[in-house]
Design a protein around this motif. Structure first.
Motif, PDB file in Angstrom:
ATOM      1  N   SER A 180       0.859  -1.187   0.000  1.00 16.98           N
ATOM      2  CA  SER A 180       0.000   0.000   0.000  1.00 16.98           C
ATOM      3  C   SER A 180       0.890   1.231   0.000  1.00 16.98           C
ATOM      4  CB  SER A 180      -0.923   0.015   1.228  1.00 16.98           C
ATOM      5  OG  SER A 180      -1.760  -1.126   1.249  1.00 16.98           O
ATOM      6  N   LEU A 181       1.001   1.880  -1.133  1.00 16.33           N
ATOM      7  CA  LEU A 181       1.912   3.003  -1.285  1.00 16.33           C
ATOM      8  C   LEU A 181       1.206   4.187  -1.924  1.00 16.33           C
ATOM      9  CD1 LEU A 181       4.910   0.981  -2.779  1.00 16.33           C
ATOM     10  CD2 LEU A 181       4.651   1.699  -0.395  1.00 16.33           C
ATOM     11  N   ILE A 182       1.691   5.381  -1.604  1.00 16.26           N
ATOM     12  CA  ILE A 182       1.217   6.592  -2.244  1.00 16.26           C
ATOM     13  C   ILE A 182       2.362   7.168  -3.073  1.00 16.26           C
ATOM     14  CG2 ILE A 182       1.764   7.973  -0.180  1.00 16.26           C
ATOM     15  CD1 ILE A 182      -0.520   9.873  -0.992  1.00 16.26           C
ATOM     16  N   GLY A 183       2.039   7.611  -4.267  1.00 16.07           N
ATOM     17  CA  GLY A 183       3.057   8.139  -5.155  1.00 16.07           C
ATOM     18  C   GLY A 183       3.484   9.542  -4.767  1.00 16.07           C
ATOM     19  N   GLY A 184       4.726   9.845  -5.091  1.00 10.09           N
ATOM     20  CA  GLY A 184       5.277  11.176  -4.864  1.00 10.09           C
ATOM     21  C   GLY A 184       6.133  11.585  -6.040  1.00 10.09           C
ATOM     22  N   PRO A 185       7.096  12.477  -5.840  1.00 12.64           N
ATOM     23  CA  PRO A 185       7.925  12.945  -6.948  1.00 12.64           C
ATOM     24  C   PRO A 185       8.770  11.812  -7.544  1.00 12.64           C
ATOM     25  CG  PRO A 185       8.819  13.692  -4.844  1.00 12.64           C
ATOM     26  CD  PRO A 185       7.468  13.114  -4.561  1.00 12.64           C
ATOM     27  N   GLY A 186       8.695  11.675  -8.869  1.00 15.26           N
ATOM     28  CA  GLY A 186       9.461  10.638  -9.543  1.00 15.26           C
ATOM     29  C   GLY A 186       8.751   9.315  -9.663  1.00 15.26           C
ATOM     30  N   SER A 187       7.498   9.226  -9.252  1.00 15.17           N
ATOM     31  CA  SER A 187       6.766   7.967  -9.361  1.00 15.17           C
ATOM     32  C   SER A 187       6.401   7.640 -10.799  1.00 15.17           C
ATOM     33  CB  SER A 187       5.485   8.019  -8.523  1.00 15.17           C
ATOM     34  OG  SER A 187       4.550   8.926  -9.105  1.00 15.17           O
ATOM     35  N   GLY A 188       6.412   8.616 -11.665  1.00 12.85           N
ATOM     36  CA  GLY A 188       5.922   8.439 -13.023  1.00 12.85           C
ATOM     37  C   GLY A 188       4.491   8.908 -13.126  1.00 12.85           C
ATOM     38  N   GLY A 200       4.755  17.205   0.419  1.00  6.96           N
ATOM     39  CA  GLY A 200       6.170  17.178   0.738  1.00  6.96           C
ATOM     40  C   GLY A 200       6.829  15.821   0.750  1.00  6.96           C
ATOM     41  N   LEU A 201       6.181  14.800   0.184  1.00  6.35           N
ATOM     42  CA  LEU A 201       6.849  13.499   0.099  1.00  6.35           C
ATOM     43  C   LEU A 201       8.108  13.644  -0.743  1.00  6.35           C
ATOM     44  CD1 LEU A 201       3.850  11.041  -0.458  1.00  6.35           C
ATOM     45  CD2 LEU A 201       4.953  11.688   1.686  1.00  6.35           C
ATOM     46  N   SER A 202       9.166  12.967  -0.348  1.00  2.59           N
ATOM     47  CA  SER A 202      10.446  13.122  -1.043  1.00  2.59           C
ATOM     48  C   SER A 202      10.821  11.919  -1.886  1.00  2.59           C
ATOM     49  CB  SER A 202      11.564  13.388  -0.032  1.00  2.59           C
ATOM     50  OG  SER A 202      11.663  12.311   0.896  1.00  2.59           O
ATOM     51  N   ARG A 203      10.068  10.832  -1.755  1.00  3.30           N
ATOM     52  CA  ARG A 203      10.411   9.613  -2.488  1.00  3.30           C
ATOM     53  C   ARG A 203       9.326   9.295  -3.518  1.00  3.30           C
ATOM     54  NH1 ARG A 203      11.345   5.195   2.004  1.00  3.30           N
ATOM     55  NH2 ARG A 203       9.457   6.190   2.821  1.00  3.30           N
TER      56      ARG A 203
END
Length: 345
Positions: A233-241, A259-262
């Motif tokens: 169970s993940l939420i997308g952030g910068p660079g997820s596509g 502000g997620l960084s991953r």
């Protein structure tokens, strides 16, 4: 390729504007191998049950100028002497090869290649793992891979058999599409076909970007990567596509906004409530894996979001959402329609 890999990585803007493609820089996504494995495994099990989407009409085939020596994004050099039997080990690479008019030379596919034109080719991967024996049994003349293709031992075995293997960076941005097309075309000895296809896709992307309604509030969109059976169970952030696709369709990536960084972060109820998405974006198999919208609402925090309360969920077939290939403009157009239709606007 090597010079491309050394270029800096830009931060995706909240609203995407396409500059000249020759100034675009590639983004490298940081997705753990387990995510890719579960995505591919889920996709493989469901693709046979879903209609096979088609590619745009490919460019007319152009005779290759060979041999060509290129250096892949893994810094390994390869010389291509013939493209009679091509094995693309990623769905997005297969899309590009077909778009270049070279689909007749493709003799195998990865499980993520789901468009209709490639469905009759044998699959040479299990989950996300390449079977070197399956690849070599087809006597390939060139193998195209990505930086996330593995295991490394399989690629090494293919190379040891004398087959050139060219590795490209995993795409993670709409702005990476035309450069990737041109890189694949260069490796296959057909740069003119690459320039033509890149120009066509460039025009299509611009047309879809212009469809984003002016003066309308941008919806906050959270991309949720869920695999119910695997407990992911993940939420997308910068660079997820997905963040690039959301921006291209006129939305605001909710994970980046808080502000997620991953690229991907484990979901917590607190993070979802803080993100407060107006829309939840998922892959088709991701939503199916948790039992549909009702199952999604049972994920901690989802029911407390504006999207959850209104059941505002948009899904896209896995192989299309972030393939970043010839089908991407079509997907962006669909997202624009869904993001700005009632009751989403």
């Amino acid at each position: 390729m090597t010079d491309r890999a050394a270029m800096s990585q830009p931060t995706p803007p909240p609203r995407l504007h396409l500059p000249s493609r020759r100034r675009w820089s590639p983004l490298l996504v940081m997705i753990v191998a387990s995510l890719a494995f579960t995505a591919c495994a889920q996709h493989a099990s469901s693709s046979a049950e879903q209609p096979a989407p088609t590619l745009p009409t490919p460019a007319e085939a152009i005779a290759p100028v060979l041999p060509v020596t290129v250096t892949g994004d893994d810094r390994v050099q390869a010389t291509v002497t013939t493209i009679d039997r091509i094995v693309p080990l990623a769905g997005s690479l297969a899309e590009v090869v077909f778009g270049l008019g070279l689909g007749g030379h493709v003799v195998a596919r990865d499980v993520t290649a789901t468009f209709a034109e490639v469905r009759d080719r044998p699959i040479v991967t299990k989950g996300h793992d390449v079977s070197a024996e399956s690849v070599l049994s087809l006597a390939p003349s060139v193998v195209l891979a990505q930086t996330d293709t593995g295991p490394p031992e399989a690629l090494a075995q293919i190379r040891a058999a004398g087959v050139p293997v060219i590795v490209f960076a995993q795409p993670a941005s709409v702005a990476h599409i035309t450069e990737r097309i041109e890189a694949v075309a260069e490796a296959l000895g057909v740069p003119p076909a690459g320039a033509r296809l890149a120009g066509e896709i460039d025009d299509q992307l611009r047309a879809e970007l212009e469809r984003v309604p002016a003066g309308r509030a941008q919806p906050k969109v959270a991309f949720l990567y869920l695999r119910g059976q695997a407990g992911v169970s993940l939420i997308g952030g910068p660079g997820s596509g997905a963040d690039s696709m959301i921006a291209a369709a006129g939305g605001i990536d909710a994970g980046t906004a808080i502000g997620l960084s991953r690229p991907f972060t484990p979901i917590t109820s607190e993070s979802l409530v803080e993100a407060a998405p107006d829309i939840i974006l998922m892959t088709t198999t991701g939503l199916d894996s948790v039992g549909g919208i009702d199952g999604l609402l049972a994920v901690p925090g989802v029911a407390q979001t504006p999207a959850g309360r209104a059941r505002r969920v948009v899904t896209v077939e896995d192989g299309r959402l972030y393939s970043f290939g010839p089908r991407t403009p079509e997907v962006i157009g669909e997202l624009v329609d869904r993001f700005f239709e009632d009751p989403f606007s």
